[in-house]
Design a protein around this motif. Structure first.
Motif, PDB file in Angstrom:
ATOM      1  N   ALA A  52       0.824  -1.216   0.000  1.00  0.00           N
ATOM      2  CA  ALA A  52       0.000   0.000   0.000  1.00  0.00           C
ATOM      3  C   ALA A  52       0.851   1.256   0.000  1.00  0.00           C
ATOM      4  N   GLU A  53       2.036   1.160   0.606  1.00  0.00           N
ATOM      5  CA  GLU A  53       2.883   2.339   0.724  1.00  0.00           C
ATOM      6  C   GLU A  53       3.852   2.483  -0.449  1.00  0.00           C
ATOM      7  N   THR A  54       3.825   1.518  -1.387  1.00  0.00           N
ATOM      8  CA  THR A  54       4.703   1.611  -2.543  1.00  0.00           C
ATOM      9  C   THR A  54       4.331   2.824  -3.382  1.00  0.00           C
ATOM     10  N   LYS A  55       5.301   3.668  -3.634  1.00  0.00           N
ATOM     11  CA  LYS A  55       5.046   4.890  -4.386  1.00  0.00           C
ATOM     12  C   LYS A  55       5.604   4.745  -5.789  1.00  0.00           C
ATOM     13  N   PRO A  56       5.040   5.488  -6.750  1.00  0.00           N
ATOM     14  CA  PRO A  56       5.602   5.445  -8.100  1.00  0.00           C
ATOM     15  C   PRO A  56       7.018   6.008  -8.105  1.00  0.00           C
ATOM     16  N   PHE A  57       7.791   5.679  -9.129  1.00  0.00           N
ATOM     17  CA  PHE A  57       9.179   6.130  -9.205  1.00  0.00           C
ATOM     18  C   PHE A  57       9.291   7.573  -9.691  1.00  0.00           C
ATOM     19  N   PHE A  58       8.160   8.205  -9.927  1.00  0.00           N
ATOM     20  CA  PHE A  58       8.133   9.579 -10.440  1.00  0.00           C
ATOM     21  C   PHE A  58       7.159  10.415  -9.614  1.00  0.00           C
ATOM     22  N   LYS A  59       7.226  11.721  -9.793  1.00  0.00           N
ATOM     23  CA  LYS A  59       6.231  12.629  -9.235  1.00  0.00           C
ATOM     24  C   LYS A  59       5.399  13.185 -10.377  1.00  0.00           C
ATOM     25  N   LEU A  60       4.230  13.707 -10.048  1.00  0.00           N
ATOM     26  CA  LEU A  60       3.303  14.165 -11.075  1.00  0.00           C
ATOM     27  C   LEU A  60       3.212  15.687 -11.122  1.00  0.00           C
ATOM     28  N   SER A  61       3.403  16.217 -12.316  1.00  0.00           N
ATOM     29  CA  SER A  61       3.183  17.646 -12.552  1.00  0.00           C
ATOM     30  C   SER A  61       2.071  17.795 -13.577  1.00  0.00           C
ATOM     31  N   LEU A  62       1.429  18.954 -13.580  1.00  0.00           N
ATOM     32  CA  LEU A  62       0.342  19.213 -14.525  1.00  0.00           C
ATOM     33  C   LEU A  62       0.816  20.184 -15.584  1.00  0.00           C
ATOM     34  N   ALA A  63       0.743  19.750 -16.835  1.00  0.00           N
ATOM     35  CA  ALA A  63       1.063  20.631 -17.954  1.00  0.00           C
ATOM     36  C   ALA A  63      -0.114  21.577 -18.164  1.00  0.00           C
ATOM     37  N   GLN A  64       0.159  22.863 -18.138  1.00  0.00           N
ATOM     38  CA  GLN A  64      -0.906  23.858 -18.227  1.00  0.00           C
ATOM     39  C   GLN A  64      -1.698  23.749 -19.531  1.00  0.00           C
ATOM     40  N   TRP A  65      -1.060  23.203 -20.570  1.00  0.00           N
ATOM     41  CA  TRP A  65      -1.746  23.043 -21.849  1.00  0.00           C
ATOM     42  C   TRP A  65      -2.967  22.135 -21.714  1.00  0.00           C
ATOM     43  N   SER A  66      -2.972  21.235 -20.738  1.00  0.00           N
ATOM     44  CA  SER A  66      -4.124  20.357 -20.517  1.00  0.00           C
ATOM     45  C   SER A  66      -5.401  21.153 -20.287  1.00  0.00           C
ATOM     46  N   LEU A  67      -5.256  22.362 -19.764  1.00  0.00           N
ATOM     47  CA  LEU A  67      -6.410  23.205 -19.429  1.00  0.00           C
ATOM     48  C   LEU A  67      -6.467  24.457 -20.306  1.00  0.00           C
ATOM     49  N   HIS A  68      -5.884  24.398 -21.501  1.00  0.00           N
ATOM     50  CA  HIS A  68      -5.782  25.620 -22.308  1.00  0.00           C
ATOM     51  C   HIS A  68      -7.147  26.152 -22.736  1.00  0.00           C
ATOM     52  N   ARG A  69      -8.128  25.284 -22.937  1.00  0.00           N
ATOM     53  CA  ARG A  69      -9.461  25.773 -23.296  1.00  0.00           C
ATOM     54  C   ARG A  69     -10.091  26.531 -22.130  1.00  0.00           C
ATOM     55  N   SER A  70      -9.864  26.021 -20.933  1.00  0.00           N
ATOM     56  CA  SER A  70     -10.392  26.702 -19.751  1.00  0.00           C
ATOM     57  C   SER A  70      -9.826  28.115 -19.632  1.00  0.00           C
ATOM     58  N   PHE A  71      -8.524  28.234 -19.856  1.00  0.00           N
ATOM     59  CA  PHE A  71      -7.868  29.538 -19.710  1.00  0.00           C
ATOM     60  C   PHE A  71      -8.090  30.448 -20.921  1.00  0.00           C
ATOM     61  N   ASN A  72      -8.015  29.880 -22.120  1.00  0.00           N
ATOM     62  CA  ASN A  72      -8.064  30.707 -23.327  1.00  0.00           C
ATOM     63  C   ASN A  72      -9.472  30.988 -23.824  1.00  0.00           C
ATOM     64  N   GLU A  73     -10.401  30.059 -23.563  1.00  0.00           N
ATOM     65  CA  GLU A  73     -11.739  30.194 -24.146  1.00  0.00           C
ATOM     66  C   GLU A  73     -12.847  30.369 -23.109  1.00  0.00           C
ATOM     67  N   GLN A  74     -12.651  29.811 -21.931  1.00  0.00           N
ATOM     68  CA  GLN A  74     -13.740  29.813 -20.937  1.00  0.00           C
ATOM     69  C   GLN A  74     -13.559  30.863 -19.845  1.00  0.00           C
ATOM     70  N   GLY A  75     -12.510  31.645 -19.939  1.00  0.00           N
ATOM     71  CA  GLY A  75     -12.342  32.762 -19.020  1.00  0.00           C
ATOM     72  C   GLY A  75     -11.814  32.421 -17.640  1.00  0.00           C
ATOM     73  N   VAL A  76     -11.323  31.212 -17.447  1.00  0.00           N
ATOM     74  CA  VAL A  76     -10.723  30.862 -16.151  1.00  0.00           C
ATOM     75  C   VAL A  76      -9.429  31.653 -15.986  1.00  0.00           C
ATOM     76  N   ASP A  77      -9.235  32.232 -14.819  1.00  0.00           N
ATOM     77  CA  ASP A  77      -8.055  33.051 -14.541  1.00  0.00           C
ATOM     78  C   ASP A  77      -6.805  32.163 -14.508  1.00  0.00           C
ATOM     79  N   PRO A  78      -5.828  32.393 -15.403  1.00  0.00           N
ATOM     80  CA  PRO A  78      -4.623  31.547 -15.398  1.00  0.00           C
ATOM     81  C   PRO A  78      -3.791  31.684 -14.128  1.00  0.00           C
ATOM     82  N   PHE A  79      -4.029  32.750 -13.354  1.00  0.00           N
ATOM     83  CA  PHE A  79      -3.342  32.870 -12.075  1.00  0.00           C
ATOM     84  C   PHE A  79      -3.847  31.847 -11.055  1.00  0.00           C
ATOM     85  N   LYS A  80      -4.931  31.143 -11.379  1.00  0.00           N
ATOM     86  CA  LYS A  80      -5.453  30.094 -10.508  1.00  0.00           C
ATOM     87  C   LYS A  80      -4.853  28.719 -10.824  1.00  0.00           C
ATOM     88  N   PHE A  81      -3.894  28.691 -11.737  1.00  0.00           N
ATOM     89  CA  PHE A  81      -3.320  27.413 -12.164  1.00  0.00           C
ATOM     90  C   PHE A  81      -2.771  26.607 -10.992  1.00  0.00           C
TER      91      PHE A  81
END
Length: 325
Positions: free
Chosen positions: A40-69
């Motif tokens: 249960a305590e075995t962790k992956p060999f990597f850590k996870l980061s979020l690429a901002q491009w995954s949410l580009h529609r939210s920021f560019n088209e839907q008006g979500v403030d990119p400072f909330k990333f």
């Protein structure tokens, strides 16, 4: 009398046998519990980061403030942030470049997030065969090197567009990368080339360029996707006409100089597996290469919502990691 002694001996034997059996059962139970806890305590060999491009529609088209990333990524269970420079174009125009970078630093620190890298687009062609254009691109990228240093990132990701002629591209990209890497070296920042289309997606050729640059801070960012080497009309993002023939070989080659990794995905089947990419096979390549840094989650599909796509990639990475541990 003899019968009484015999009965007493039998009783003692049975009692000892029962006690031993109970102890073994308890020990086995304890061992199983410990095994379950370790698993249960075995962790992956990597850590996870979020690429901002995954949410580009939210920021560019839907008006979500990119400072909330940073806040959004934290709430989705990520530890690291991978910024996209042009998502902040309006904010830079209105507030100024320094104010935007300072704000991102404050906000990421407030959320306890690691700033990993900046994906830089639209700052000129580092592989242009025209020296003046190439040199200007180098100058344009320098402010993003400075921004990465201020944010505490380890790298910026650059594009290597300019020409799709291998004989022109190789000396041009080596020159552009070398000049930018020399500046970035003074800031302790890496310059990373992603397979991002055109000749950057020709993995052997890209690795030849990295080898010729021959600087510790010039490396790669292998992306699971992005293997189009030729597009219709010579456009950067037009209809794909040709792809690199073996994406897994390409990833393996690029991992030799990887300082970041991008887990791109497009769609998923009913079992949560990517429909065009074997994540387990790729993740094993990543692990076998010795890479243990951040893996950026980058959703580029249309069927799921952006957040659903991000969660699907995240879950698939964790599931695949458990299978190869």
């Amino acid at each position: 009398m003899k019968r009484s002694i015999l009965l007493h001996f039998v009783f003692c034997f049975l009692f000892i046998t029962l006690l031993t059996s109970c102890n073994k059962s308890k020990n086995n139970s304890d061992e199983n519990s410990e095994t379950r806890i370790v698993k249960a305590e075995t962790k992956p060999f990597f850590k996870l980061s979020l690429a901002q491009w995954s949410l580009h529609r939210s920021f560019n088209e839907q008006g979500v403030d990119p400072f909330k990333f940073a806040e959004i990524a934290k709430n989705m269970g990520f530890e690291g942030l991978e910024y996209v420079n042009h998502i902040y174009a309006k904010q830079i125009d209105s507030l100024g470049f320094i104010a935007v970078i300072d704000s991102l630093k404050i906000l990421s620190k407030k959320q306890g997030m690691d700033n990993v890298l900046i994906m830089v687009d639209g700052e000129g062609d580092l592989a242009s065969p025209v020296t003046a254009i190439r040199n200007q691109a180098v100058e344009n990228h320098k402010k993003w090197v400075d921004a990465a240093q201020k944010l505490g990132c380890h790298s910026i990701r650059v594009n290597t567009f300019g020409t799709n002629d291998p004989e022109e591209w190789l000396p041009s990209v080596v020159d552009g990368l070398q000049k930018l890497s020399e500046y970035a070296e003074t800031k302790n920042i890496n310059i990373l080339c992603e397979n991002h289309g055109w000749l950057s997606s020709d993995a052997p050729l890209l690795m030849e360029a990295i080898e010729q640059v021959d600087m510790e801070n010039c490396g790669t960012l292998p992306d699971f996707g992005n293997w189009c080497t030729k597009r219709k009309g010579g456009e950067n993002w037009g209809e794909c006409l040709e792809e690199f023939p073996d994406k897994y070989q390409g990833i393996e080659l690029m991992l030799a100089e990887a300082k970041a990794v991008s887990a791109k995905a497009y769609d998923f089947d009913e079992n949560g597996n990517e429909t065009t990419l074997d994540f387990m096979r790729i993740l094993k390549l990543v692990k076998d290469s010795g890479y243990n840094g951040y893996i950026g989650v980058e959703y580029e599909g249309d069927r799921l919502s952006e957040k659903e796509g991000v969660e699907a990639i995240k879950n698939l990475l964790l599931k695949s990691s458990e299978s190869i541990n």
